[in-house]
Motif scaffolding. Sequence first.
Motif, PDB file in Angstrom:
ATOM      1  N   GLN A  38     111.641  60.484  -6.963  1.00 30.23           N
ATOM      2  CA  GLN A  38     111.324  59.111  -7.329  1.00 30.23           C
ATOM      3  C   GLN A  38     109.842  58.786  -7.195  1.00 30.23           C
ATOM      4  O   GLN A  38     109.306  57.995  -7.962  1.00 30.23           O
ATOM      5  N   HIS A  39     109.177  59.366  -6.199  1.00 28.91           N
ATOM      6  CA  HIS A  39     107.783  59.025  -5.915  1.00 28.91           C
ATOM      7  C   HIS A  39     106.906  60.266  -5.968  1.00 28.91           C
ATOM      8  O   HIS A  39     107.319  61.355  -5.574  1.00 28.91           O
ATOM      9  N   SER A  40     105.689  60.094  -6.436  1.00 32.37           N
ATOM     10  CA  SER A  40     104.769  61.222  -6.548  1.00 32.37           C
ATOM     11  C   SER A  40     104.449  61.828  -5.187  1.00 32.37           C
ATOM     12  O   SER A  40     104.240  63.030  -5.080  1.00 32.37           O
ATOM     13  N   SER A  41     104.432  61.022  -4.121  1.00 33.15           N
ATOM     14  CA  SER A  41     104.138  61.564  -2.794  1.00 33.15           C
ATOM     15  C   SER A  41     105.244  62.516  -2.337  1.00 33.15           C
ATOM     16  O   SER A  41     104.965  63.562  -1.751  1.00 33.15           O
ATOM     17  N   GLU A  42     106.510  62.179  -2.620  1.00 35.10           N
ATOM     18  CA  GLU A  42     107.622  63.072  -2.281  1.00 35.10           C
ATOM     19  C   GLU A  42     107.537  64.363  -3.088  1.00 35.10           C
ATOM     20  O   GLU A  42     107.749  65.449  -2.554  1.00 35.10           O
ATOM     21  N   SER A  44     104.831  65.691  -4.489  1.00 35.29           N
ATOM     22  CA  SER A  44     103.671  66.458  -4.018  1.00 35.29           C
ATOM     23  C   SER A  44     103.999  67.221  -2.749  1.00 35.29           C
ATOM     24  O   SER A  44     103.708  68.412  -2.636  1.00 35.29           O
ATOM     25  N   GLN A 119      99.372  62.016 -11.160  1.00 33.15           N
ATOM     26  CA  GLN A 119     100.384  61.222 -10.496  1.00 33.15           C
ATOM     27  C   GLN A 119     101.609  61.214 -11.387  1.00 33.15           C
ATOM     28  O   GLN A 119     101.502  61.367 -12.597  1.00 33.15           O
ATOM     29  N   LYS A 120     102.745  61.095 -10.764  1.00 35.52           N
ATOM     30  CA  LYS A 120     103.986  61.100 -11.532  1.00 35.52           C
ATOM     31  C   LYS A 120     104.091  59.812 -12.324  1.00 35.52           C
ATOM     32  O   LYS A 120     103.883  58.740 -11.806  1.00 35.52           O
ATOM     33  N   SER A 121     104.395  59.955 -13.600  1.00 37.11           N
ATOM     34  CA  SER A 121     104.520  58.741 -14.432  1.00 37.11           C
ATOM     35  C   SER A 121     105.925  58.216 -14.418  1.00 37.11           C
ATOM     36  O   SER A 121     106.830  58.805 -13.957  1.00 37.11           O
TER      37      SER A 121
END
Length: 121
Positions: A38-42, A44, A119-121
Amino acid sequence: MHAVKVLIQSTVHSTDKLETKLFEEAIYLTTINLDAFQHSSELSQFIIEQLNVEQPTYYNGYGEIVAWQVAKIIDIYPCDEHLKLPYEMFEIYSRFLEMPAKTTVEDVIERYYQEYIWQKS
């Protein structure tokens, strides 16, 4: 299937003053469903953990410990899903960047990846 381009940084544990630092640009194909995050931090964190397991730590010819760690994800993009990979994360490209010893990850990004904004779009 996705391709993941990463910047990997070497660290040499040495008592001598180093003149250069090595970085590696690598591209991996992965069969892992990256769209599930769901999130780019996860995403990454997951990719970095997966790839750091594969990064070697060894002694060089001078008896110094050399370690490699993923420093940045440069890009992630979808690719042909008809390929069969022998592993979940399979390296298909690599090049080494020899830089002055004081070079930071940000310096490499600025020099080689001026349009870097992953970053994830």
